[in-house]
Design a protein around this motif. Structure first.
Motif, PDB file in Angstrom:
ATOM      1  N   LYS A 240     -79.943  26.187  -9.731  1.00  0.00           N
ATOM      2  CA  LYS A 240     -79.771  27.532  -9.179  1.00  0.00           C
ATOM      3  C   LYS A 240     -78.476  27.643  -8.398  1.00  0.00           C
ATOM      4  N   ALA A 241     -77.601  28.519  -8.897  1.00  0.00           N
ATOM      5  CA  ALA A 241     -76.379  28.859  -8.167  1.00  0.00           C
ATOM      6  C   ALA A 241     -76.681  30.027  -7.220  1.00  0.00           C
ATOM      7  N   ARG A 242     -75.641  30.564  -6.586  1.00  0.00           N
ATOM      8  CA  ARG A 242     -75.849  31.611  -5.587  1.00  0.00           C
ATOM      9  C   ARG A 242     -76.507  32.856  -6.183  1.00  0.00           C
ATOM     10  N   ASP A 243     -76.171  33.183  -7.455  1.00  0.00           N
ATOM     11  CA  ASP A 243     -76.672  34.436  -8.038  1.00  0.00           C
ATOM     12  C   ASP A 243     -77.699  34.233  -9.147  1.00  0.00           C
ATOM     13  N   GLY A 244     -78.209  33.028  -9.317  1.00  0.00           N
ATOM     14  CA  GLY A 244     -79.232  32.852 -10.340  1.00  0.00           C
ATOM     15  C   GLY A 244     -79.178  31.491 -10.994  1.00  0.00           C
ATOM     16  N   HIS A 297     -73.397  27.608  -3.021  1.00  0.00           N
ATOM     17  CA  HIS A 297     -72.212  28.169  -2.366  1.00  0.00           C
ATOM     18  C   HIS A 297     -71.370  29.050  -3.288  1.00  0.00           C
ATOM     19  N   GLN A 298     -71.628  29.016  -4.621  1.00  0.00           N
ATOM     20  CA  GLN A 298     -70.835  29.800  -5.570  1.00  0.00           C
ATOM     21  C   GLN A 298     -71.753  30.425  -6.631  1.00  0.00           C
ATOM     22  N   ASP A 299     -71.232  31.467  -7.292  1.00  0.00           N
ATOM     23  CA  ASP A 299     -71.980  32.111  -8.360  1.00  0.00           C
ATOM     24  C   ASP A 299     -71.945  31.278  -9.645  1.00  0.00           C
ATOM     25  N   ARG A 300     -72.835  31.626 -10.572  1.00  0.00           N
ATOM     26  CA  ARG A 300     -72.913  30.907 -11.852  1.00  0.00           C
ATOM     27  C   ARG A 300     -71.583  30.913 -12.591  1.00  0.00           C
ATOM     28  N   HIS A 302     -68.600  30.913 -11.633  1.00  0.00           N
ATOM     29  CA  HIS A 302     -67.679  29.929 -11.066  1.00  0.00           C
ATOM     30  C   HIS A 302     -68.016  28.532 -11.592  1.00  0.00           C
ATOM     31  N   TRP A 303     -69.287  28.150 -11.482  1.00  0.00           N
ATOM     32  CA  TRP A 303     -69.669  26.797 -11.871  1.00  0.00           C
ATOM     33  C   TRP A 303     -69.591  26.588 -13.380  1.00  0.00           C
ATOM     34  N   HIS A 316     -75.177  29.771 -19.322  1.00  0.00           N
ATOM     35  CA  HIS A 316     -76.116  30.771 -18.850  1.00  0.00           C
ATOM     36  C   HIS A 316     -77.492  30.573 -19.474  1.00  0.00           C
TER      37      HIS A 316
END
Length: 396
Positions: A240-244, A297-300, A302-303, A316
């Motif tokens: 899980k990243a910051r947005d999902g 700390h970052q959105d998907r 980004h990662w 995704h």
């Protein structure tokens, strides 16, 4: 309209499709999509049971039966059986998924047909096999998922068995049947002889368990539910990243080192809790928690960009609408269009492999029940008056 091949690859073959529901129709769709003249034999409208996938105008049925022709024959009447045998005599392949005894009762079993047609390839799909203690049992996808072991390794740990969200036993049985048919047709080129091809939902499901079967048969290890995480390659799973949520797959020591560096945790490379595969297995929960803490700390986006740039597989987790918005999916051209005379334009997923010289196309929408009966009977040499008489007597 006479046969219009969806591809030139199998255009010289005729296939008689005696199947219902999903596994058999899937096998025949594979052959139809590569150009075979697949003639679907169904019961007349007044006799039919619930043998369709959501109704003949439903999306499921339309997807499964594209590129085929359809005839209706009443196989309870001698004239219907005679017409079927005359049709089979023109064919290279027969595919059936009757209960094992039905084909013998109708006189359309492989041994009977092969006496006059030794080059016939005859494919049977069943729930559990043509013989054995469970041969007469009704077979359905979810039953095979359970008996074949899939449900025991699917889902979150300790939540109980979970079915897969597609009819995977049905689909695999159909695809394996199509593969077996193609192997038999290739062998026929050398021997001149056909043969009986058999598969079942249970066999197909067990084969698809793949490395899980090897873990038991070779290592004596019974796999359990591992949820969204790979049972042996760690860390590989849903994070899980910051947005999902997203998937990350780390296979091998080199990719593990890249992963740690990209995540900003190079110290994990030598950390005794994580430095090799056995230690990461023992400390799986602690490692996954630490990974999620850093990803937060970052959105998907980004990662996903960073990991893939550095050679770590990451992607995704899409719902079906998002799948077809993916730029790569659009580039691959998986979605094809066809026009149904009664339903209008349709879009369906085409074959998932490409052949450079003999591509597969959608050239015909799924037929109405019996749409091509008179056309096909005419191809067999029946005169219009004879066809009219058969129709009047309820043979089709």
């Amino acid at each position: 309209m006479p046969h219009v091949p969806a591809s030139s690859a199998l255009a010289r073959f005729r296939v008689i499709d005696l199947t219902q529901v999903r596994a058999g129709p899937t096998a025949c769709r594979q052959l139809a999509d590569w150009g075979a003249d697949v003639i679907q034999v169904q019961m007349p409208e007044h006799m039919r049971g619930d043998d369709t996938l959501g109704g003949q105008d439903g999306s499921d049925y339309q997807y499964t039966h594209r590129n085929k022709r359809s005839v209706t024959l009443n196989l309870k009447e001698p004239e219907g059986i005679a017409a079927l045998k005359k049709l089979i005599a023109t064919a290279d392949v027969v595919v059936e998924n009757f209960r094992p005894d039905v084909k013998f009762r109708l006189g359309i079993d492989y041994e009977t047909l092969a006496r006059d047609q030794p080059g016939l390839v005859y494919a049977s799909i069943s729930g559990f096999g043509q013989t054995g203690p469970l041969a007469e049992r009704p077979g359905f996808d979810q039953i095979a998922q359970g008996m074949g072991g899939l449900m025991s390794v699917t889902g979150l740990q300790d939540q109980g068995p979970v079915r897969v969200g597609i009819p995977i036993a049905d689909l695999c049985a159909g695809i394996f049947a199509a593969q077996g048919i193609l192997v038999a047709l290739l062998e026929r080129d050398a021997s001149g002889k056909g043969q009986w091809v058999q598969t079942s939902l249970l066999q197909s499901m067990i084969y698809m368990m793949d490395f899980q079967t090897a873990r038991w048969l070779v290592d004596g290890e019974v796999a359990t539910q591992a949820g969204n995480f790979h049972p042996t390659s760690i860390p590989t799973g849903v994070y899980k990243a910051r947005d999902g949520f997203m998937n990350i797959a780390v296979f091998g020591s080199k990719i593990w080192e890249r992963f740690c560096t990209t995540l900003g945790a190079p110290e994990w490379i030598t950390d005794p809790r994580f430095h090799d595969k056995p230690s990461r297995s023992v400390n799986r929960d602690a490692l996954n928690a630490a990974i999620n803490e850093r990803l937060a700390h970052q959105d998907r986006a980004h990662w996903i960009e960073r990991f893939n740039r550095d050679g770590v597989a990451c992607g995704h987790i899409n719902d079906m609408s998002e799948v077809f918005d993916e730029a790569q999916v659009k580039h691959l051209g998986l979605v094809q269009s066809v026009v149904s005379e009664r339903l209008g334009p349709q879009r369906h997923v085409g074959q998932p492999m490409t052949l450079e010289r003999t591509p597969s196309l959608l050239v015909r929408a799924a037929p109405r029940r019996g749409e091509h009966t008179e056309e096909v009977l005419g191809e067999l040499g029946l005169a219009p008056d004879d066809i009219a008489q058969l129709k009047a007597r309820g043979v089709f």
